[in-house]
Design a protein around this motif. Sequence first.
Motif, mmCIF file in Angstrom:
data_model
loop_
_atom_site.group_PDB
_atom_site.id
_atom_site.type_symbol
_atom_site.label_atom_id
_atom_site.label_comp_id
_atom_site.label_asym_id
_atom_site.label_seq_id
_atom_site.Cartn_x
_atom_site.Cartn_y
_atom_site.Cartn_z
ATOM 1 N N UNK A 82 -1.060 6.621 -3.103
ATOM 2 C CA UNK A 82 0.121 7.232 -3.692
ATOM 3 C C UNK A 82 0.780 6.205 -4.591
ATOM 4 N N UNK A 83 0.892 6.531 -5.863
ATOM 5 C CA UNK A 83 1.429 5.602 -6.851
ATOM 6 C C UNK A 83 2.730 6.176 -7.408
ATOM 7 N N UNK A 84 3.826 5.506 -7.136
ATOM 8 C CA UNK A 84 5.140 5.920 -7.623
ATOM 9 C C UNK A 84 5.678 4.880 -8.590
ATOM 10 N N UNK A 85 6.682 5.281 -9.345
ATOM 11 C CA UNK A 85 7.331 4.385 -10.315
ATOM 12 C C UNK A 85 6.284 3.671 -11.164
ATOM 13 N N UNK A 86 5.376 4.442 -11.713
ATOM 14 C CA UNK A 86 4.280 3.870 -12.488
ATOM 15 C C UNK A 86 4.785 3.193 -13.751
ATOM 16 N N UNK A 87 4.090 2.122 -14.108
ATOM 17 C CA UNK A 87 4.436 1.337 -15.286
ATOM 18 C C UNK A 87 3.247 1.319 -16.244
ATOM 19 N N UNK A 88 3.487 1.087 -17.538
ATOM 20 C CA UNK A 88 2.353 1.009 -18.471
ATOM 21 C C UNK A 88 1.306 -0.018 -18.059
ATOM 22 N N UNK A 89 1.737 -1.089 -17.417
ATOM 23 C CA UNK A 89 0.774 -2.114 -17.001
ATOM 24 C C UNK A 89 -0.096 -1.681 -15.820
ATOM 25 N N UNK A 90 0.187 -0.525 -15.244
ATOM 26 C CA UNK A 90 -0.691 0.040 -14.208
ATOM 27 C C UNK A 90 -1.883 0.775 -14.822
ATOM 28 N N UNK A 91 -1.876 0.944 -16.136
ATOM 29 C CA UNK A 91 -2.974 1.624 -16.809
ATOM 30 C C UNK A 91 -4.274 0.880 -16.563
ATOM 31 N N UNK A 92 -5.264 1.591 -16.035
ATOM 32 C CA UNK A 92 -6.543 0.968 -15.692
ATOM 33 C C UNK A 92 -7.504 2.039 -15.203
ATOM 34 N N UNK A 93 -8.748 1.623 -15.046
ATOM 35 C CA UNK A 93 -9.740 2.431 -14.349
ATOM 36 C C UNK A 93 -9.681 2.025 -12.882
ATOM 37 N N UNK A 94 -9.399 2.984 -12.013
ATOM 38 C CA UNK A 94 -9.223 2.713 -10.597
ATOM 39 C C UNK A 94 -10.494 3.087 -9.839
ATOM 40 N N UNK A 95 -10.943 2.153 -9.010
ATOM 41 C CA UNK A 95 -12.168 2.338 -8.241
ATOM 42 C C UNK A 95 -11.865 2.314 -6.754
ATOM 43 N N UNK A 96 -12.549 3.170 -6.031
ATOM 44 C CA UNK A 96 -12.505 3.168 -4.578
ATOM 45 C C UNK A 96 -13.663 2.315 -4.056
ATOM 46 N N UNK A 97 -13.394 1.571 -3.004
ATOM 47 C CA UNK A 97 -14.427 0.772 -2.349
ATOM 48 C C UNK A 97 -14.362 1.031 -0.850
ATOM 49 N N UNK A 98 -15.518 1.122 -0.225
ATOM 50 C CA UNK A 98 -15.549 1.347 1.221
ATOM 51 C C UNK A 98 -16.605 0.466 1.876
ATOM 52 N N UNK A 99 -16.223 -0.107 2.993
ATOM 53 C CA UNK A 99 -17.111 -0.926 3.833
ATOM 54 C C UNK A 99 -17.615 0.006 4.939
ATOM 55 N N UNK A 100 -18.889 0.383 4.836
ATOM 56 C CA UNK A 100 -19.400 1.480 5.666
ATOM 57 C C UNK A 100 -20.599 1.050 6.490
ATOM 58 N N UNK A 101 -20.622 1.470 7.721
ATOM 59 C CA UNK A 101 -21.797 1.342 8.580
ATOM 60 C C UNK A 101 -22.499 2.692 8.633
ATOM 61 N N UNK A 106 -32.156 2.173 11.632
ATOM 62 C CA UNK A 106 -31.326 1.176 12.308
ATOM 63 C C UNK A 106 -29.967 1.191 11.626
ATOM 64 N N UNK A 107 -29.059 0.381 12.147
ATOM 65 C CA UNK A 107 -27.712 0.345 11.561
ATOM 66 C C UNK A 107 -27.676 -0.620 10.376
ATOM 67 N N UNK A 108 -26.978 -0.180 9.325
ATOM 68 C CA UNK A 108 -26.745 -1.007 8.162
ATOM 69 C C UNK A 108 -25.244 -1.025 7.903
ATOM 70 N N UNK A 109 -24.793 -2.116 7.291
ATOM 71 C CA UNK A 109 -23.391 -2.194 6.851
ATOM 72 C C UNK A 109 -23.383 -2.615 5.387
ATOM 73 N N UNK A 110 -22.663 -1.870 4.565
ATOM 74 C CA UNK A 110 -22.733 -2.094 3.122
ATOM 75 C C UNK A 110 -21.436 -1.647 2.461
ATOM 76 N N UNK A 111 -21.106 -2.287 1.335
ATOM 77 C CA UNK A 111 -19.983 -1.859 0.521
ATOM 78 C C UNK A 111 -20.461 -0.861 -0.530
ATOM 79 N N UNK A 112 -19.663 0.167 -0.739
ATOM 80 C CA UNK A 112 -19.960 1.172 -1.749
ATOM 81 C C UNK A 112 -18.781 1.293 -2.717
ATOM 82 N N UNK A 113 -19.119 1.694 -3.945
ATOM 83 C CA UNK A 113 -18.107 1.911 -4.985
ATOM 84 C C UNK A 113 -18.173 3.343 -5.487
#
Length: 123
Positions: A82-101, A106-113
């Motif tokens: 949730x992004x409030x009081x947004x400013x021009x300097x917040x302009x960007x490409x926003x990426x989600x990242x998750x650390x997932x098992x 077998x079990x693996x653990x990896x970061x995803x984008x």
Amino acid sequence: QVQLVESGGGLVQAGGSLRLSCVASGSIVLINAMGWYRQAPPDNERELVAHITSGGSTNYTDSVKGRFTISRDRAKNTVYLQMNMLKPEDTALYYCNADITYYRSRYYRQHYWGQGTQVTVSS
């Protein structure tokens, strides 16, 4: 396999609000942590914006503290920003990242984008 899909970006005037969502899907056993990063010219370095652990602990980059809130819905494998009081300097490409098992023989653990969602704040 695991996929992250972001949504919620767009164009907003300074002072406005947006809510980003990121849904994780696939053969997920456990989401250890999730976070939001952003990337903008000219340096195009990917900056950590907010992060939330499996236990619910959060941290934010200084420039967004008090304006942005990260949360997650564990049942839906979803993280929000949730992004409030947004400013021009917040302009960007926003990426989600998750650390997932996940499990595949077998079990693996990896970061995803995710693929990224554009946020543009006009002055």
